[in-house]
Design a protein around this motif. Structure first.
Motif, PDB file in Angstrom:
ATOM      1  N   ARG A 157       0.795  -1.147   0.086  1.00  9.68           N
ATOM      2  CA  ARG A 157       0.256  -0.393   0.283  1.00  9.68           C
ATOM      3  C   ARG A 157       1.219   0.967  -0.089  1.00  9.68           C
ATOM      4  N   MET A 158       0.390   2.705  -1.002  1.00 13.34           N
ATOM      5  CA  MET A 158       1.264   3.313  -0.779  1.00 13.34           C
ATOM      6  C   MET A 158       0.497   4.245   0.144  1.00 13.34           C
ATOM      7  N   PHE A 160       1.739   7.473   3.131  1.00 16.85           N
ATOM      8  CA  PHE A 160       1.802   9.498   2.821  1.00 16.85           C
ATOM      9  C   PHE A 160       2.532   9.698   4.264  1.00 16.85           C
ATOM     10  N   GLY A 162       1.808  11.827   6.377  1.00 10.26           N
ATOM     11  CA  GLY A 162       0.619  12.009   7.234  1.00 10.26           C
ATOM     12  C   GLY A 162      -0.337  11.135   7.685  1.00 10.26           C
ATOM     13  N   ASP A 163      -0.354   9.610   6.923  1.00 13.24           N
ATOM     14  CA  ASP A 163      -0.763   8.338   7.654  1.00 13.24           C
ATOM     15  C   ASP A 163      -0.046   8.214   9.066  1.00 13.24           C
ATOM     16  N   ASP A 166       0.299   5.783  13.118  1.00 13.92           N
ATOM     17  CA  ASP A 166      -0.521   4.499  13.409  1.00 13.92           C
ATOM     18  C   ASP A 166      -1.524   4.085  11.685  1.00 13.92           C
ATOM     19  N   LYS A 169       0.954   0.603  11.276  1.00 13.87           N
ATOM     20  CA  LYS A 169      -0.556  -0.458  12.368  1.00 13.87           C
ATOM     21  C   LYS A 169      -1.538  -0.211  12.118  1.00 13.87           C
ATOM     22  N   ARG A 170      -2.362   0.368  11.223  1.00 14.23           N
ATOM     23  CA  ARG A 170      -3.708   0.192  10.621  1.00 14.23           C
ATOM     24  C   ARG A 170      -3.483  -1.018   9.139  1.00 14.23           C
ATOM     25  N   PHE A 171      -2.515  -0.391   8.033  1.00 15.75           N
ATOM     26  CA  PHE A 171      -2.585  -1.417   7.292  1.00 15.75           C
ATOM     27  C   PHE A 171      -1.990  -2.963   7.827  1.00 15.75           C
TER      28      PHE A 171
END
Lengths: 321, 226
Positions: A157-158, A160, A162-163, A166, A169-171
């Motif tokens: 997944r790309m 950024f 700013g992600d 967290d 972690k979410r991915f």
């Protein structure tokens, strides 16, 4: 000078070792998890897998009949000399793969992606893959074979900047939850996470992190090491265990590798190795002597170097490395 | 013949399986098989279901247990076979073939990896009187290999190749398998998945969605990919 016959016979040996003998670091990891796993069904799966490893080693038969995609990682010492050169080494590895497929036997998994024909020997166009790396000041070559399944448990997944952490972690959770259901990822697994580089680099780093580092190994960057442990703990708190049954045993260990990336992005890949974690390594010395081991020792300080010069000069700019 | 294996009830079943034995099977039970078991995956299903080829003579009469797998095996120079083990492949991909396949083969036990959807059990397996056994792990190839006593026949080997051919195995104490779906279509994976789903919202509570989305993406973690 390292000759063709030595390479071919050593490669056949590691093909067989990888297919049959569970690496001790991973076995220990699963034994430890079986002690704390509360989910009854999940625990049954872990104990059955240990029975399976014993049966494989006792009978000298493959742990898992799905050969995965057998492939090689070769680290060449800067002073190593090969009698038949690099193409000779590639030919020796292809020959060893074909012979091991027949002799062990392994399932011939490799087929043409469109026409689905195969050569019954795990050899074909771009197969087996051979990844190369180099090591300064030594005259040996290291060859590691990895047999990893390829259908489930991996995603890219790309993200950024700013992600942030967290976002990673979410991915990571998304990959574990989605492929963990029904046990498609063959967990509990060693999870590898690639962060940065180009998209292809991200995938390669994550895969190598999963397959070429042993349980208990930590990234030398203390902050990355802490994130590895945090993600491992996070994965083991989903409430899911082996085969997607209720439990907690999902992540045997978590390894992160990074590469400098585009200033605007933070590409991430997540890879699950599996309940058979098939890998084996041989070091072939200049005199032809072969030493076999379970730790690929792929990510050397040289591989993770950050500067132009090697060895790193001890200047202010690199003091934190 | 009830027994215990790592703390779970286990049972041995003879193939061809009879209705009475199928009725004993409850989800979560551990099962071992004796008799003949034959493999089937894309190659076999396409050939029989899509191209309309007949099942090889005798297969449907001798066995009603069909395994989604292929073996680590080699053909020896004298024409005999060496079988190291078998490992299942994910079954959900074969959903589209199953109704017609069960009608043609009369299989009553489907063995594989990961199970199928509850809709498939309800609409396809239950009406055909079939149950689903999942392999364990996954990847108990060596244990299953020990249970294979011989190769009765290999069909379509030349045409489909080693991995896609139909292998007919003579098996003894062949397992372990876990009953994933019973005659009523109950699903162990579904039951377990529901329990796990109940915790997921809390897990994601403080993790915000990424800046860039993906087409086709579900944001509901309770969904399955299959």
């Amino acid at each position: 000078m390292i000759d063709y016959q030595t390479i071919e016979s050593a490669a056949r040996q590691i093909m067989s070792q990888a297919a049959i003998d569970i690496p001790p670091d991973y076995r220990q990891g699963i034994e430890d998890m079986a002690k704390w796993e509360q989910g009854e069904l999940s625990c049954f799966v872990l104990q059955t897998m240990m029975d399976n490893w014993n049966a494989a080693s006792e009978d000298r038969r493959p742990m898992c009949a799905d050969t995965g995609l057998p492939r090689y990682y070769v680290k060449v010492g800067n002073d190593a000399r090969l009698a038949d050169g690099f193409t000779g080494l590639e030919r020796a590895l292809r020959s060893a793969t074909a012979k091991a497929t027949h002799d062990i036997p392994l399932r011939p998994n490799r087929v043409h992606p469109l026409w689905r024909n195969d050569h019954n020997n795990n050899i074909g166009i771009n197969a087996p893959e051979i990844d190369w790396s180099f090591e300064p000041d030594v005259d040996w070559i290291d060859i590691t074979t990895v047999h990893k399944g390829g259908l489930f448990g991996t995603d890219y997944r790309m993200l950024f900047p700013g992600d942030g952490i967290d976002g990673i972690k979410r991915f990571f959770l998304d990959t574990l939850v989605s492929f963990g259901k029904r046990g498609l990822a063959c967990q509990p697994a060693i999870m590898g996470i690639g962060i940065g580089g180009s998209k292809d680099t991200t995938m390669v780093l994550g895969k190598q992190a999963a397959c070429l580092r042993v349980v208990g190994d930590r990234n030398p960057d203390p902050k990355i090491a802490a994130l590895e442990l945090e993600l491992k703990q996070l994965g083991n708190s989903i409430g899911m265990g082996a085969m997607g049954f209720v439990g907690n045993a999902m992540v045997a260990d978590c390894h992160i590798e990074v590469g400098f990336t585009h200033t605007g992005g933070m590409p991430v890949s997540v890879h699950a190795f599996c309940l058979s974690s098939r890998r084996a390594t041989v070091r072939i010395h200049a005199d032809g002597r072969c030493e076999y081991r379970h730790d690929p020792e792929w990510f050397t300080p040289y591989m993770r170097r950050e500067t132009v010069e090697w060895p790193i000069e001890n200047t202010d700019a690199t003091a934190s490395v | 013949m009830a027994d215990r294996k790592h703390g779970r009830d286990s049972i041995r079943i003879k193939i061809p399986v009879v209705q009475e034995d199928l009725e004993k099977l409850e989800i979560g039970m551990v099962v071992y098989l004796d008799g003949l078991v034959y493999t089937g995956r894309e190659g076999v299903y396409r050939k029989v279901v899509e191209e309309g080829a007949d099942l090889p003579a005798g297969v449907a009469q001798l066995s009603n247990a069909n395994f989604h797998c292929s073996p680590a095996a080699a053909v020896n120079d004298d024409g005999s076979y060496s079988v190291g083990g078998v490992t299942a492949t994910a079954s959900f991909r074969f959903s589209r073939y199953m109704a017609e396949w069960l009608r043609r083969s009369n299989a009553r036990i489907i063995i594989g990896k990961g199970g199928m959807s509850v809709e498939d059990y309800r609409d396809i397996l239950v009406p055909a009187g079939a149950i689903y056994l999942t392999t364990v792990g996954y990847g108990t190839g060596a244990l299953l290999g020990r249970g294979i006593r011989g190769v009765r026949a290999v069909h379509w080997l030349e045409e489909l190749g080693n991995a896609q051919a139909m292998w007919v195995f003579e098996v003894e104490n062949f397992g372990p398998f876990i009953v994933e779906s019973d005659l009523a279509g109950n699903s162990l994976f579904e039951q377990q998945g529901k329990l796990i789903n109940a915790n997921l919202d809390k897990l994601y509570e403080n993790l915000k969605a990424p800046a860039l989305g993906r087409y086709g993406e579900t944001d509901d973690r309770k969904d399955e990919l299959i």
